[in-house]
Design an enzyme around this catalytic site. Structure first.
Site, PDB file in Angstrom:
ATOM      1  N   CYS A 132       0.856  -1.206   0.000  1.00  0.00           N
ATOM      2  CA  CYS A 132       0.000   0.000   0.000  1.00  0.00           C
ATOM      3  C   CYS A 132       0.886   1.248   0.000  1.00  0.00           C
ATOM      4  CB  CYS A 132      -0.879   0.027   1.247  1.00  0.00           C
ATOM      5  SG  CYS A 132      -1.754  -1.515   1.568  1.00  0.00           S
TER       6      CYS A 132
HETATM    7  N1  GLN Z   1      -1.004  -6.754   4.071  1.00  0.00           N
HETATM    8  C1  GLN Z   1      -1.885  -5.601   4.065  1.00  0.00           C
HETATM    9  C2  GLN Z   1      -3.174  -5.855   3.338  1.00  0.00           C
HETATM   10  O1  GLN Z   1      -3.396  -6.894   2.813  1.00  0.00           O
HETATM   11  C3  GLN Z   1      -1.193  -4.385   3.487  1.00  0.00           C
HETATM   12  C4  GLN Z   1      -0.926  -4.598   2.054  1.00  0.00           C
HETATM   13  C5  GLN Z   1      -0.023  -3.597   1.461  1.00  0.00           C
HETATM   14  O2  GLN Z   1       0.786  -2.931   2.094  1.00  0.00           O
HETATM   15  N2  GLN Z   1      -0.130  -3.564   0.195  1.00  0.00           N
HETATM   16  O3  GLN Z   1      -3.979  -4.982   3.286  1.00  0.00           O
END
Ligand code: GLN
Length: 230
Positions: A2
């Protein structure tokens, strides 16, 4: 991964922080510039901010892409705050696609966001977590042990789970804590305040990259960056 962002400083509208910057979270939701894992962040978004009415943060979250939220775009220029935490989500494979899996997570005065992935077994059971998503469990864990201990928690988890990516952002409205652990992190410090973000939201030459495996601690008086491995 994210992308996330926090602001601490003079009042700024949610539009100024999320939607208007040339490479802000709105653009990062479909065209991030420094994202190593995942091409876009279309699995949801969220923002938390501290209203002038009291110390408790308010949140607006969605499991849809930020670029499709016309209602938020219409109110974002009218909401301003001295402290804001926001994120756009690219869900890790196997994690639930729901609003409650989307940052910011909340407990009391604290808000939390996580860029990355962590083995849920390393976190233990947290019945009070908002979702079974790894980030929601990590938030519940940090709220339980104390958000100020984020540096110790990240080092401990990173040692148990070397594949973990643990860029965490926390705030209580007066202080921002951020870790860089296996993903990108930058800060922009100006007379008006400080932005901590996964990647620069514009090409201002004052953006600085935070070194890998470091902790950033922002208050209204100072920005401190410390090595987590010493
Ligand atoms: N693991 C977290 C999720 O699935 C954050 C994912 C991310 O940082 N892309 O939302």
């Amino acid at each position: 991964m994210c992308r996330h962002l926090a602001w601490l400083g003079a009042p700024r509208t949610l539009s100024e922080l999320l939607l208007e910057p040339a490479h802000g979270l709105l653009v990062q939701s479909y065209a991030p510039r420094r994202q190593a894992n995942g091409l876009m962040n279309a699995d949801g978004w969220g923002v938390g901010f501290y209203p002038t009415s009291g110390p408790q943060p308010a949140r607006w979250r969605s499991n849809r892409p930020l670029w499709g939220d016309a209602s938020f775009a219409s109110v974002a220029p009218t909401i301003s705050s001295t402290c804001v935490l926001a994120a756009v989500r690219s869900a890790t494979a196997g994690m639930p696609l729901e609003e409650t899996a989307t940052a910011p997570f909340h407990s009391g005065q604290w808000l939390m966001s996580h860029n990355g992935v962590v083995d849920r077994a390393a976190l233990g059971p947290h019945p009070d977590a908002e979702s079974m998503c790894d980030s929601a469990l990590l938030a519940a864990h940090l709220f339980h042990v104390g958000p100020e201990r984020v540096g110790d928690v990240v080092v401990g988890l990173g040692t148990c789970d070397p594949a973990a990516r643990l860029n965490v952002l926390l705030t209580n409205g007066r202080r921002v804590l951020a870790t860089r652990w296996n993903d990108t992190l930058s800060i922009l410090s100006t007379d008006a305040g400080v932005v901590v973000a996964s990647e620069p939201y514009d090409d201002d030459p004052r953006w600085q990259d935070v070194p890998e495996h470091h902790l950033v601690d922002v208050t209204t008086d100072a920005v401190t960056i410390t090595d987590l491995e010493t």
